[in-house]
Design a protein around this motif. Structure first.
Motif, short mmCIF file in Angstrom:
data_model
loop_
_atom_site.label_atom_id
_atom_site.label_comp_id
_atom_site.label_asym_id
_atom_site.label_seq_id
_atom_site.Cartn_x
_atom_site.Cartn_y
_atom_site.Cartn_z
N GLN A 262 -5.07 -10.98 13.01
CA GLN A 262 -5.03 -11.10 14.15
C GLN A 262 -4.60 -12.42 14.39
O GLN A 262 -4.65 -13.58 13.71
N GLY A 263 -4.39 -12.70 15.86
CA GLY A 263 -4.09 -14.16 16.39
C GLY A 263 -3.70 -13.95 17.74
O GLY A 263 -3.76 -13.20 18.57
N THR A 264 -3.67 -15.20 18.38
CA THR A 264 -3.29 -15.51 19.64
C THR A 264 -2.05 -16.26 19.79
O THR A 264 -2.23 -17.55 19.13
N LEU A 265 -1.06 -16.02 20.66
CA LEU A 265 0.17 -16.93 20.85
C LEU A 265 -0.04 -17.63 22.10
O LEU A 265 -0.19 -17.22 23.15
N ILE A 266 0.05 -18.83 21.82
CA ILE A 266 -0.21 -19.90 22.97
C ILE A 266 0.95 -20.89 23.32
O ILE A 266 1.30 -21.58 22.26
N ASN A 267 1.52 -21.11 24.39
CA ASN A 267 2.47 -22.24 24.36
C ASN A 267 2.17 -23.26 25.57
O ASN A 267 2.07 -22.52 26.81
N ALA A 268 2.11 -24.10 25.45
CA ALA A 268 1.46 -25.17 26.72
C ALA A 268 0.16 -24.86 27.44
O ALA A 268 0.25 -24.77 28.67
N GLY A 269 -0.65 -24.33 26.58
CA GLY A 269 -1.88 -23.87 27.19
C GLY A 269 -1.65 -22.34 27.61
O GLY A 269 -2.84 -22.06 28.26
N GLN A 270 -0.73 -21.80 27.77
CA GLN A 270 -0.52 -20.51 28.39
C GLN A 270 -0.35 -19.32 27.28
O GLN A 270 0.15 -19.49 26.34
N PRO A 271 -0.83 -18.15 27.61
CA PRO A 271 -0.51 -17.04 26.63
C PRO A 271 0.85 -16.80 26.83
O PRO A 271 1.60 -16.65 27.76
N VAL A 272 1.34 -16.20 25.52
CA VAL A 272 2.70 -15.70 25.42
C VAL A 272 2.86 -13.96 25.04
O VAL A 272 2.07 -13.87 24.20
N ALA A 273 3.19 -13.35 25.96
CA ALA A 273 2.94 -11.90 25.75
C ALA A 273 4.51 -11.30 25.41
O ALA A 273 5.42 -12.03 25.39
N ASN A 274 4.28 -10.07 24.96
CA ASN A 274 5.24 -9.29 24.40
C ASN A 274 6.11 -9.81 23.22
O ASN A 274 7.34 -9.47 23.15
N VAL A 275 5.69 -10.66 22.40
CA VAL A 275 6.01 -10.93 21.12
C VAL A 275 5.62 -9.96 20.00
O VAL A 275 4.70 -9.78 19.92
#
Length: 430
Positions: A34-47
């Motif tokens: 499991q993990g969480t995708l974050i870019n510049a403090g914002q979640p990244v969806a649909n990856v």
């Protein structure tokens, strides 16, 4: 020094006990990646994330949700290859380490966290700027971690200030304080998502409810124990039981998954020098600073603040001087509950709402209070900033999953060098 050692030992004992009785849902469900995708403090969806075993056979696939989280359940423990499909990343976003494929070992009954650090892609083609050298990239990362550490430290400071005030007036090490944090976040979630209130109004109402929760806790529970002259050790043990009851009450009504508020889940960042910051984080920073300054000045400049400090210094003498000790303690519980609720709301905006979120940062809150000096309001603020910065900057050298180790290492060092904390007073023992 003895008091600080007792508090620190009790905190670690509570951590291990709670981990034993309250294993996370991921562990209960079996092996997973499991993990969480974050870019510049914002979640990244649909990856898209693809997982295969050592023989190359597909073991599962997942797509990150609106909160950036993804989970791939596994059939058994073993070594797996995790591939992030870079074609599904938003335009201009890349894996900053250049490693979109990782090989990891998952142990029996464990959920392994996977980290894919994301960032902006360098411009290419005619007219593109020259790529930044490694020193500029490193500086940007350090500055980003410094800001994130300060932001996280301010969130911790709100909870630590309330905890420090309660300890200062009652001498109680309240292990249920983390559930006050969760109360604010969960209350705001129900008001925002279920009742449909705008997040701003839901947050304000949650803070008011948090203050009321703190008030009635003392009026109906802790005040009754004080009148029965229950010892501090007994009250501390009761607070552990109360924490477990509240935590699993949240689990029953809220559920075990992490949820997001209806607004401000994903926000484009704004450039502040070499780093990008989401506007919601800047607004939260401003609110936290104003609240912390207002409470600190009130403690120093108002009559109620002076009465609170008098009760903290010597309750018996304060009562002999005509101060209602019970009323002051009840006021402190109200303020502490409101501050913890505000901390929970901000933490929910920062990383999502979960039933264990207060427990998960409770150790850091205790570390902040102990670092700054037990029972000192300004020490709690300073200790929180140290903990926030140590937590984030430690990821320069250690994996993100172990970042809390940096804060605890700082705690151990300061307790060894200065047992009373940074701003605490030396106490004579015996």
């Amino acid at each position: 020094m003895r008091r600080a050692v007792i508090i620190f030992t009790a905190v670690l004992g509570f951590l291990f006990t709670s981990l034993g009785f309250g294993a996370t849902s991921a562990l209960a469900e079996g092996e997973a990646l499991q993990g969480t995708l974050i870019n510049a403090g914002q979640p990244v969806a649909n990856v898209v994330i693809k997982v295969s075993d050592e023989g190359g056979t597909s073991a599962g696939e997942a797509k990150s949700g609106a909160d950036g989280k993804w989970v791939v359940a596994l059939k058994a423990a073993g070594t797996y290859k995790v591939d992030l499909d870079t074609a599904t990343l938003p335009q201009g976003v890349v894996v900053t380490t250049g490693r979109s494929s990782l090989t990891l070992t998952v142990f029996e009954g464990a959920a392994r966290n996977v980290l894919f650090p994301l960032g902006a892609a360098a411009a290419t083609g005619p007219g593109a700027a020259e790529p930044e050298d490694d020193s500029n990239t490193s500086l940007a990362r350090v500055l980003d971690l410094v800001y994130t550490g300060v932001h996280f430290g301010l969130i911790i400071a709100l909870a630590a200030l309330g905890l420090s005030l309660i300890f200062g007036t009652m001498g109680l090490t309240n292990f249920a304080h983390g559930e006050l944090i969760t109360f604010g976040a969960v209350g705001c979630f129900f008001l925002n998502v279920t009742a449909g209130l705008p997040l701003e109004l839901a947050a304000l109402a949650a803070v008011v409810l948090g203050g009321a929760f703190g008030y009635f806790q003392d009026r109906l529970f802790w005040g009754w124990l004080r009148n029965r002259r229950t010892g501090l050790i007994g009250m501390m043990i009761i607070s552990i039981g109360l924490a477990l009851v509240l935590r699993y009450t949240y689990l029953y009504f809220f559920g075990g998954s992490t949820q997001q508020y209806a607004q401000y889940v994903a926000q484009p960042g704004i450039a502040v020098g070499p780093i990008s910051i989401a506007p919601k984080n800047l607004i939260m920073d401003g609110i936290a600073i104003v609240v912390l300054i207002a409470v600190s000045l009130a403690l120093v400049m108002t009559r109620l603040g002076k009465a609170t400090r008098a009760v903290s210094t010597n309750p018996a003498l304060a009562a002999a001087s005509g101060i209602s000790v019970d009323s002051i303690i009840r006021l402190v519980w109200t303020i502490g509950g409101a501050l913890a609720a505000l901390s929970g709301v901000m933490l929910g905006v920062f990383q999502g709402v979960g039933y264990q979120m207060g427990f998960q940062i409770l150790l850091l809150v205790f570390a902040a209070v102990t670092l700054g000096g037990l029972g000192t309001a300004f020490g709690a603020l300073l200790g929180s900033l140290v903990v926030g910065l140590a937590t984030q900057l430690s990821t320069l050298w250690i994996p993100t999953e172990l970042k809390n180790v940096g804060a605890l290492a700082v705690l151990i060092v300061i307790i060894l060098v200065r047992p009373q904390g940074i701003l605490g007073r030396r106490e004579r023992i015996g």
